[in-house]
Design a protein around this motif. Structure first.
Motif, short mmCIF file in Angstrom:
data_model
loop_
_atom_site.label_atom_id
_atom_site.label_comp_id
_atom_site.label_asym_id
_atom_site.label_seq_id
_atom_site.Cartn_x
_atom_site.Cartn_y
_atom_site.Cartn_z
N GLY A 29 24.96 -36.89 -53.20
CA GLY A 29 24.50 -36.46 -51.89
C GLY A 29 24.08 -35.01 -51.81
O GLY A 29 23.76 -34.52 -50.73
N LEU A 30 24.06 -34.32 -52.93
CA LEU A 30 23.67 -32.91 -52.89
C LEU A 30 22.23 -32.77 -52.37
O LEU A 30 21.93 -31.88 -51.58
CB LEU A 30 23.79 -32.27 -54.28
N THR A 32 20.67 -34.60 -50.26
CA THR A 32 20.66 -34.74 -48.80
C THR A 32 21.10 -33.44 -48.14
O THR A 32 20.48 -32.96 -47.20
CB THR A 32 21.62 -35.86 -48.36
N ALA A 33 22.19 -32.89 -48.67
CA ALA A 33 22.75 -31.70 -48.03
C ALA A 33 21.82 -30.51 -48.17
O ALA A 33 21.81 -29.61 -47.33
CB ALA A 33 24.11 -31.38 -48.61
N VAL A 34 21.02 -30.50 -49.25
CA VAL A 34 20.10 -29.39 -49.48
C VAL A 34 18.82 -29.57 -48.65
O VAL A 34 18.20 -28.62 -48.23
CB VAL A 34 19.75 -29.33 -50.99
N ARG A 46 19.40 -39.32 -50.78
CA ARG A 46 20.36 -39.99 -51.64
C ARG A 46 20.35 -41.50 -51.43
O ARG A 46 20.35 -42.29 -52.36
CB ARG A 46 21.78 -39.46 -51.37
N VAL A 74 15.58 -31.02 -56.18
CA VAL A 74 15.41 -31.29 -57.60
C VAL A 74 16.00 -30.17 -58.46
O VAL A 74 16.64 -30.41 -59.48
CB VAL A 74 13.91 -31.49 -57.92
N ASP A 75 15.80 -28.94 -57.99
CA ASP A 75 16.33 -27.81 -58.76
C ASP A 75 17.85 -27.76 -58.74
O ASP A 75 18.45 -27.09 -59.58
CB ASP A 75 15.76 -26.49 -58.22
N ARG A 76 18.47 -28.45 -57.81
CA ARG A 76 19.93 -28.40 -57.73
C ARG A 76 20.59 -29.67 -58.27
O ARG A 76 21.77 -29.65 -58.62
CB ARG A 76 20.36 -28.23 -56.26
N CYS A 77 19.87 -30.78 -58.31
CA CYS A 77 20.49 -32.06 -58.66
C CYS A 77 21.26 -31.97 -59.98
O CYS A 77 20.72 -31.58 -61.01
CB CYS A 77 19.44 -33.15 -58.78
N PRO A 78 22.54 -32.33 -59.97
CA PRO A 78 23.36 -32.20 -61.17
C PRO A 78 22.97 -33.17 -62.28
O PRO A 78 23.40 -33.01 -63.41
CB PRO A 78 24.77 -32.50 -60.67
N ARG A 79 22.19 -34.18 -61.95
CA ARG A 79 21.82 -35.15 -62.98
C ARG A 79 20.33 -35.07 -63.34
O ARG A 79 19.82 -35.94 -64.05
CB ARG A 79 22.16 -36.57 -62.50
N GLY A 80 19.65 -34.07 -62.83
CA GLY A 80 18.24 -33.89 -63.20
C GLY A 80 17.32 -34.97 -62.66
O GLY A 80 16.30 -35.30 -63.27
N HIS A 308 15.02 -19.99 -53.27
CA HIS A 308 15.67 -20.66 -52.15
C HIS A 308 14.80 -20.74 -50.91
O HIS A 308 15.26 -21.11 -49.84
CB HIS A 308 16.97 -19.91 -51.81
N ASP B 395 27.51 -31.54 -64.20
CA ASP B 395 26.30 -30.96 -63.63
C ASP B 395 25.48 -30.40 -64.79
O ASP B 395 25.94 -29.50 -65.50
CB ASP B 395 26.71 -29.83 -62.67
N GLU B 396 24.30 -30.97 -64.97
CA GLU B 396 23.53 -30.59 -66.17
C GLU B 396 23.12 -29.12 -66.19
O GLU B 396 22.74 -28.61 -67.23
CB GLU B 396 22.32 -31.50 -66.36
N HIS B 397 23.21 -28.43 -65.06
CA HIS B 397 22.90 -27.00 -65.08
C HIS B 397 24.02 -26.19 -65.74
O HIS B 397 23.82 -25.06 -66.15
CB HIS B 397 22.71 -26.45 -63.67
N LYS B 457 28.80 -33.88 -52.80
CA LYS B 457 28.78 -32.59 -53.49
C LYS B 457 28.32 -31.53 -52.50
O LYS B 457 27.25 -31.64 -51.91
CB LYS B 457 27.83 -32.67 -54.68
N GLU B 479 26.75 -33.64 -47.63
CA GLU B 479 26.51 -34.99 -47.12
C GLU B 479 27.78 -35.78 -47.37
O GLU B 479 28.19 -35.94 -48.52
CB GLU B 479 25.34 -35.70 -47.81
N THR B 481 28.71 -38.88 -48.15
CA THR B 481 27.85 -40.00 -48.55
C THR B 481 28.36 -41.33 -48.01
O THR B 481 27.63 -42.30 -47.99
CB THR B 481 27.73 -40.08 -50.08
#
Ligand SMILES: Cc1cc2nc3c(=O)[nH]c(=O)nc-3n(C[C@H](O)[C@H](O)[C@H](O)COP(=O)(O)OP(=O)(O)OC[C@H]3O[C@@H](n4cnc5c(N)ncnc54)[C@H](O)[C@@H]3O)c2cc1C
Ligand code: SF4
Ligand code: SF4
Lengths: 382, 654
Positions: A29-30, A32-34, A46, A74-80, A308, B395-397, B457, B479, B481
C-alpha cells in the motif's frame, strides 16, 4: 460475491506490459499512501494492482483513468513495481480491446491525433504556417538542429509564446536551427500513456521517417513529454537521433557564454519540476542553473521539490479529462508556490503550463502569481 | 598403468527422474559395448543401499578397477559413490560420475536427444576414468586450539561449548567488552527474560574460564595456514590502562571531565573519555578513547591518572601484536543495525522523537539514560507510539531480505510500552512473521494487550498538521490496506524497526579469512540447508548473525553446531586433505614465479637453491590457477591431467 474468472485477453496484455514486476507486488500500500490523489479524493493503486494480478479489474470503474504516471510511487515501491506501466496496460485493454469505455474527452483527443496528427484537432498546414510566422527556416539536410515544439506550443495561443521565446533565444545565440511543418505530427507520448498503443505507434513511424527523410540528427524540444518519448521510447522503434530539452540546451549555451543578459529580473521565482524532466530524466540541476544565472532573479524552493515534487496532474491523458474543482493537484501546487511567497511560478513543460494557467483563472489566487516558462524568463532578461 | 583397466558402468533411473526421459536400456547396452567396460548395469536408485551393494559386489567379484556411475550431479552423490569404491578397496579417485539427470533428463522433454546426450556423457566418463590414477590422501594432525572472532552471544556460546570440553579457546573481541548486541537489549522475546540477566552469567564464565583466553579490544590482522594448522596475528589495541593493576573501581570515569555519546546506549546517552562501556562489562577494565581524551589532543589533563590509586593508567601503552596457532576458526562477528537516515520520509535525524529499535531498547532499560522511562525528548510521557516495521528490510532500495527479528521485537516493544505507559500502540506492518517456537502465541498475547495493527507500509512521517488533533504530533501517512484507504495517524514517538545488515567491514573480514559472501552481504555458508555453519574454506565456520539475520535461539543453536564441528575435528585429531593437487615438474620449471603471485591460497614457495617453484600439498586446493598460468607448462593438476581431459572431450565429441 464474485467468482474468480479472469478476463484472459486482458490478463495477457497486463502481464506483457507490467511484466514480471506486477507479480512481485506484495500489497504493502505504499503506492496508495504516496499517490497525490489521496490528498484530494481517494484512489488505491494497490487495489488495482491486485485486481490486475488476479485478472479481475473492473474496467468500467473510473479508477482506471486516475493515474497520471507521475512516478512518485514507482520510485518508492519496495518491490520495483512499475505501477504506471500497469495502469497504462489497463487502459490499453479498454482502448484497444474494448473492455470498457474510454471517456469522451479522451476519445476526442485520440480521434484528433490519429486524424490530423495533433490532439487539438487543428489543421496540419497550420504547423507550416506557424514556422513561417516565426520566421524560422525549414529544416533541411545539413541544418544542425531541429527545433520540435509540442503541439500546444504550435496551436495554443498561450503555449505559442514559449515556442516564440525559444526561437528568439536561439536566434540571438546564433544557433543553426530549422523546423519542420506539416510533415511531422504529435510525438504521441500521452497517447501511449492514455492507452492507445496503435495511435502511438503510427505517430512514431511517421515521425521517424519524416526525421530520417529530412536528415535530422539532433533535436531540441520544449516539452519534457517529447523528450521522454524521443529518448526512451522511440529507440525501440528505430529512432536514432540526439535529443535535448531546451533547459539543457540553455544551460549548455550558458556554459559556452552564448547567453547574454542585459536586463535584471527582480523577481522571486519558484521552479516546478515536471515529472518527465525530473523523476523520469533526472534533470533537476539544469533548470535551476539557468534560472539562477538570470541577473536579479531570486530562486526559492517549494516544500516538495526535485525528486519529491508534486505533479501538476496533467500527464497520461489526464490533461484532456475534466478534473473536478477541489481535486486538482495544480491548485495544491499553486498554494505551495504562494506559501514560499514566489511571484513567478516557472515551468518547463506545456502541460504543466496549461494546467496551472487553468487553475490560476480562479479568482481565489488573485494576481499574486505569474506563470512563465523558463524560456520566457530567459528571453525577457536578454 | 599397473593393471589393464576393468571398468564397471552403473546407470541410475533415479525413480523416474531419469528413466522417464532417457532410454535406460539403450544407454546401458551402449555402455556395455564400450572399450574396457566389463560390466554395465542399471538400477532404480543407485544411491540406495542395494544399489551401493551392487557396485561393491562387482568390484570384488569381477575385479573392477574403475567405476562410472551415470546418475545425478556430483554435488549430490560423488562423495557417496567415492565412499562405496573405498569400502570395496578401490581408491576414490578411480571413480567418475556422468550427470544424466541435471544435464539430460531435467533439461529437455525430448527423450531421443536426452538419450543421445546420456550416451555421450557416459562415453566421456568411461574414456576419462580409463586414464585416472589412484591418488594419495594426505592426513595432517589438528591443532586443538580454536580461535573465535566476535564475542556476541554467538561467539560466547561457541567459546563456552568448546572450552567446557577442556580445549583451549582464544576469543578475540573488537570492542572493550564482550556481549555484542544482546547485552544492549532490555528484554528478549518471546519469553521476555531480562537480556542482561540471562547474558551476564555467560559473560562472566567466559571471563573466568581457565581454557578461554579473552582478548578484548583486539582485532585479527593476519591469517595464514590451513585447516588444522592456522597461524593468526592479533593486534591488542592499547587501552592505556594496565589490565593487571586495574581494580575496576571506576574512579577514573567518575573524575574524567570529557564526554562523548555512549556506543552502548546507542548514542542516546553519554560516557566519559575513559570508560567502562556498561557496569557488567567483561573484562571490567576501562579504556581511553583517544578521540575524546583531551590529553591526547593538547597534552594536558591526566585527571584519571591523578585519582587512580592502583596506578593503572598508562599513557605510554602501545598496541601489542600476538601470534596464535590454532586448528579451527569460528567467525561470529554479528551484524550492524541499518541506518535509517537515507529514508528521509521517515525523518530520522530530523525529528527528535523518531528513534530506532536499538535506541528504544536502551531507553527501556533501567540502566539506560532515561532510567527505563519511555519518554519524549524533553521528558514528557507519550500518549501514543507507532512502530514502523520493515525499515530497510524487504525493500529493494535497501535490503531485499527479511530481517527475521523485527516483527517479533516490535511486538515486544508494544508489550513494554503497555507495561510502562498508558500510551496507545500502533504496529504498522506489511506481514506479521512470527514463525518461531512460541512466537505465534506471543503475537496473540500482545494482541490481547490491546495493540492496534495497521496493515500497510508507511509513506511518510511528518509534523505538518492538518487539524487540531495533529498539532504537535508526528503524523504517519499510510494506506491501511485492509480498509483500502489512506489514514493519518498522529503519535508522539515513532520507533523504526530497522533492518539487520552485514557489518560494514564484512568485505575485509571475508578476505582476511578467505570466505565468501552471499548477495545480501552476509558470509556464505557451504550449503544453505545441509551445511549452514561451514564455509568453503575448511576449518572456518560462520555462526550467528554474520551468516544472516536471526534471533537469539537460532544464533545459539548455530553457534553450538559450529562448536560441535570444531570438537569433532579436535577429537578425530587429524584431517584428510584433498588428493587433487598441482605438482611442479622441476625439470620444466623456468623459475619465473608467475604461479607464486597468482595462487589464491599462498601454497607455492620458491626453492632458492634449485630456482624452481614448489607447491605445498597441504595448502593446495587444486584450483588449477597455476596450471593454466604456467608459461612453461611445468605444472600438472592431478586428476585433471591433459590426457584425462582430452579423453573426456573426445568422449563427448565422437
Ligand atoms: C532492536 C533489536 C532487538 C532484538 N531483540 C531480540 C529479542 O528480543 N530476542 C531475540 O531472540 N533476538 C533479538 N534480536 C536479535 C539479536 O540481537 C541477535 O540474534 C543476536 O544479538 C546475534 O548475536 P551475534 O553474536 O550473532 O551478533 P552480535 O551481537 O552483533 O555480536 C557480534 C560481536 O562481534 C564483535 N565483532 C564484530 N566484528 C568483529 C571483528 N572483526 N573482530 C572482532 N570482533 C568483532 C562485535 O563487537 C560483537 O561483540 C534483536 C535485534 C535488534 C536489532
Ligand atoms: S508500493 Fe509496490 S509493492 Fe507496495 S502495493 Fe504498491 S505496487 Fe505493490
Ligand atoms: S504514478 Fe503517480 S498518479 Fe500514478 S499511481 Fe503512482 S503516485 Fe499515483
Amino acid at each position: 460475491m464474485a467468482t474468480l474468472a479472469p478476463y484472459k485477453e486482458a490478463a495477457q496484455i497486463i502481464e506483457e506490459e507490467g511484466g514480471e514486476a506486477l507479480k512481485l507486488c506484495y500489497q504493502c500500500g505504499l503506492c496508495t499512501a504516496v499517490c497525490p490523489w489521496n490528498r484530494v479524493t481517494s484512489f488505491t493503486p494497490r487495489k488495482l494492482i491486485h485486481q490486475a494480478q488476479l485478472g479481475l479489474v473492473d474496467f468500467e470503474h473510473d479508477e482506471v483513468w486516475r493515474c497520471v504516471s507521475c512516478k512518485l510511487c514507482v520510485d518508492r515501491c519496495p518491490r520495483g513495481v512499475r505501477v504506471m506501466d500497469i495502469m497504462r496496460a489497463l487502459r490499453r485493454v479498454i482502448v484497444e480491446v474494448g473492455a470498457g469505455i474510454t471517456p469522451d474527452a479522451l476519445r476526442l483527443s485520440m480521434k484528433n491525433t490519429s486524424g490530423v496528427g495533433n490532439p487539438l484537432g487543428e489543421e496540419r498546414e497550420k504547423r507550416t504556417d506557424w514556422v513561417k510566422e516565426l520566421g524560422v527556416k525549414t529544416f533541411t539536410k545539413g541544418t544542425e538542429i531541429l527545433y520540435f515544439p509540442c503541439c500546444y506550443q504550435i496551436y495554443d495561443p498561450f503555449g505559442k509564446r514559449v515556442a516564440r521565446a525559444a526561437v528568439n533565444i536561439m536566434k540571438k545565440a546564433g544557433v543553426d536551427f530549422g523546423m519542420l511543418g506539416a510533415e511531422v505530427s504529435c510525438c504521441g507520448e500521452s497517447m501511449r500513456k492514455a492507452g492507445s498503443e496503435s495511435i502511438f505507434q503510427n505517430l512514431v513511424q511517421s515521425n521517424i521517417s519524416a526525421f530520417a527523410e529530412a536528415g535530422v540528427r539532433k533535436i531540441v524540444v520544449t516539452s519534457p513529454h517529447c523528450y521522454h518519448t524521443f529518448t526512451e521510447e522511440y529507440p525501440e522503434f528505430g529512432g536514432d537521433f540526439e535529443v535535448i530539452h531546451f533547459v539543457q540546451y540553455l544551460s549548455e549555451l550558458l556554459r559556452e557564454g552564448k547567453l547574454e543578459f542585459t536586463k535584471k529580473l527582480n523577481k522571486k521565482v519558484t521552479y516546478h519540476d515536471s515529472c518527465c524532466l525530473g523523476r523520469y530524466a533526472g534533470l533537476y540541476d539544469e533548470p535551476r542553473q539557468v534560472l539562477e544565472s538570470i541577473p536579479g532573479l531570486e530562486l526559492v524552493e517549494m516544500r516538495e521539490n526535485r525528486e519529491h515534487a508534486l505533479c501538476c496532474g496533467g500527464c497520461a491523458g489526464r490533461f484532456w479529462m475534466e478534473t473536478k474543482k477541489g481535486e486538482r493537484w495544480s491548485d495544491l501546487r499553486i498554494a505551495q508556490a504562494i506559501e514560499v511567497e514566489a511571484n513567478v511560478l516557472a515551468v518547463a513543460c506545456p502541460y504543466c503550463m496549461l494546467n496551472f494557467q487553468d487553475s490560476l483563472l480562479s479568482p481565489e489566487w488573485g494576481d499574486a502569481l505569474e506563470l512563465k516558462d523558463i524560456a520566457q524568463l530567459v528571453e525577457e532578461a536578454m | 598403468m599397473e593393471d589393464k583397466p576393468r571398468i564397471g558402468v552403473y546407470v541410475c533411473h533415479c525413480g523416474t527422474n531419469i528413466s522417464a526421459t532417457v532410454d535406460i536400456d539403450t544407454v546401458t547396452s551402449y555402455a556395455r559395448s564400450l572399450d574396457s567396460v566389463v560390466v554395465a548395469k542399471d538400477y532404480r536408485f543407485m544411491c540406495s543401499d542395494p544399489g551401493q551393494d551392487l557396485i561393491k559386489q562387482d568390484i570384488r567379484e569381477l575385479g573392477l578397477n574403475r567405476v562410472v556411475v551415470a546418475s545425478c550431479s556430483p554435488l549430490m552423490h560423488e562423495a557417496t559413490f567415492r565412499r562405496v569404491c573405498e569400502e570395496a578397496g578401490l581408491n576414490r579417485y578411480l571413480f567418475q560420475m556422468a550427470n544424466i539427470r541435471e544435464h539430460c533428463s531435467w533439461v529437455t522433454e525430448n527423450g531421443k536427444e536426452a538419450t543421445e546426450k546420456a550416451k555421450a556423457l557416459i562415453n566421456a566418463a568411461v574414456r576419462r576414468v580409463f586414464y585416472q590414477e589412484a591418488l594419495e590422501i594426505p592426513e595432517i594432525p589438528v591443532n586443538p586450539n580454536t580461535l573465535i572472532v566476535g564475542g556476541g552471544i554467538a561467539g560466547i556460546q561457541a567459546a563456552l561449548e568448546i572450552a567446557n570440553s577442556g580445549n583451549k579457546v582464544y576469543l578475540v573481541e573488537r570492542e572493550p567488552s564482550i556481549g555484542g548486541h544482546m547485552i544492549q537489549l532490555d528484554k528478549t522475546f518471546p519469553t521476555l527474560d531480562c537480556s542482561a540477566c540471562i547474558m551476564t552469567p555467560k559473560m562472566s564464565d567466559v571471563g573466568s574460564h581457565p581454557d578461554i583466553e579473552l582478548m578484548s579490544y583486539s582485532e585479527v590482522e593476519e591469517v595464514s595456514g590451513y585447516v588444522g594448522n592456522f597461524k593468526v596475528r592479533v593486534r591488542k589495541k592499547a587501552r592505556y590502562v594496565d589490565e593487571k593493576k586495574c581494580t575496576s573501581c571506576g574512579v577514573c570515569q567518575e573524575k574524567c571531565p570529557w564526554k562523548a555519546p555512549s556506543e552502548f546506549d546507542a548514542g542516546i546517552g553519554e560516557r566519559k573519555a575513559i570508560y567502562i562501556p556498561f557496569p557488567q562489562a567483561v573484562p571490567n577494565i576501562p579504556v581511553i578513547d583517544t578521540e575524546t581524551c583531551v590529553y591526547f589532543k593538547t597534552g594536558k589533563c591526566r585527571a584519571c591518572e591523578k585519582f587512580c590509586e592502583a596506578k593503572a593508567i598508562d599513557f605510554e601503552q602501545k598496541d601489542q601484536y600476538i601470534e596464535l596457532e590454532v586448528g579451527n576458526i569460528i567467525v561470529a562477528t554479528g551484524y550492524d543495525v541499518f541506518d535509517p537516515s537515507p529514508i528521509i520520509q521517515y525523518g530520522y535525524g530530523r525529528y527528535d522523537n523518531v528513534i530506532t529499535g536499538i535506541e528504544f531498547e536502551r531507553m527501556c532499560n533501567a540502566t539506560g539514560p532515561t532510567g527505563g522511562n519511555i519518554v519524549l525528548k524533553g521528558g514528557s510521557a507519550p500518549e501514543s507510539i507507532a512502530i514502523i516495521h520493515c525499515v530497510g528490510s524487504r525493500d529493494e532500495h535497501y535490503h531485499a531480505y527479511c530481517s527475521r527479528v523485527c516483527c517479533m521485537y516490535a511486538l515486544k516493544f508494544a508489550h513494554l510500552i503497555k507495561e510502562k505507559t498508558d500510551a496507545e500502540v500502533y504496529q504498522m506492518y506489511i506481514d506479521m512473521r512470527c514463525f518461531g517456537k512460541a512466537y505465534e502465541e506471543f503475537y496473540q498475547r500482545i494482541a490481547e494487550e490491546g495493540v492496534k495493527f495497521v496493515r500497510g507500509k508507511v509513506s511518510e512521517v511528518t509534523d505538518q498538521a492538518i487539524n487540531e488533533e495533529e498539532k504537535g504530533k508526528l503524523i504517519l501517512v499510510v494506506e491501511d490496506t485492509l480498509l483500502g484507504s489512506v489514514i493519518r495517524v498522529p503519535v508522539d514517538i515513532v520507533i523504526l524497526a530497522t533492518a539487520i545488515e552485514a557489518r560494514s567491514d564484512a568485505e575485509q573480514v571475508a578476505r582476511l579469512f578467505s570466505i565468501s559472501r552471499s548477495a545480501d552481504g552476509f558470509f556464505l555458508e557451504r550449503h544453505p540447508k545441509l551445511d549452514p555453519v561451514a564455509t568453503m574454506t575448511d576449518g572456518i565456520q560462520v555462526v550467528g548473525c554474520c551468516q544472516g539475520p536471526k534471533d537469539i535461539p537460532d544464533t545459539v543453536a548455530q553457534a553450538s553446531a559450529g562448536a560441535a564441528r570444531v570438537l569433532a575435528m579436535i577429537s578425530k585429531g587429524k584431517v584428510e586433505l584433498e588428493g587433487i593437487t598441482a605438482v611442479v615438474d622441476e625439470e620444466q620449471c623456468s623459475g619465473c614465479k608467475t604461479c607464486i603471485s597468482l595462487c589464491p591460497f599462498n601454497a607455492i614457495s620458491f626453492d632458492e637453491e634449485k630456482k624452481v617453484s614448489r607447491i605445498n600439498e597441504a595448502l593446495c586446493k587444486g584450483c588449477g590457477t597455476c596450471v593454466a598460468a604456467c608459461p612453461s607448462e611445468a605444472i600438472t593438476q592431478r586428476h585433471f591431467t591433459t590426457e584425462q581431459i582430452m579423453a573426456e572431450l573426445e568422449g563427448v565429441l565422437v
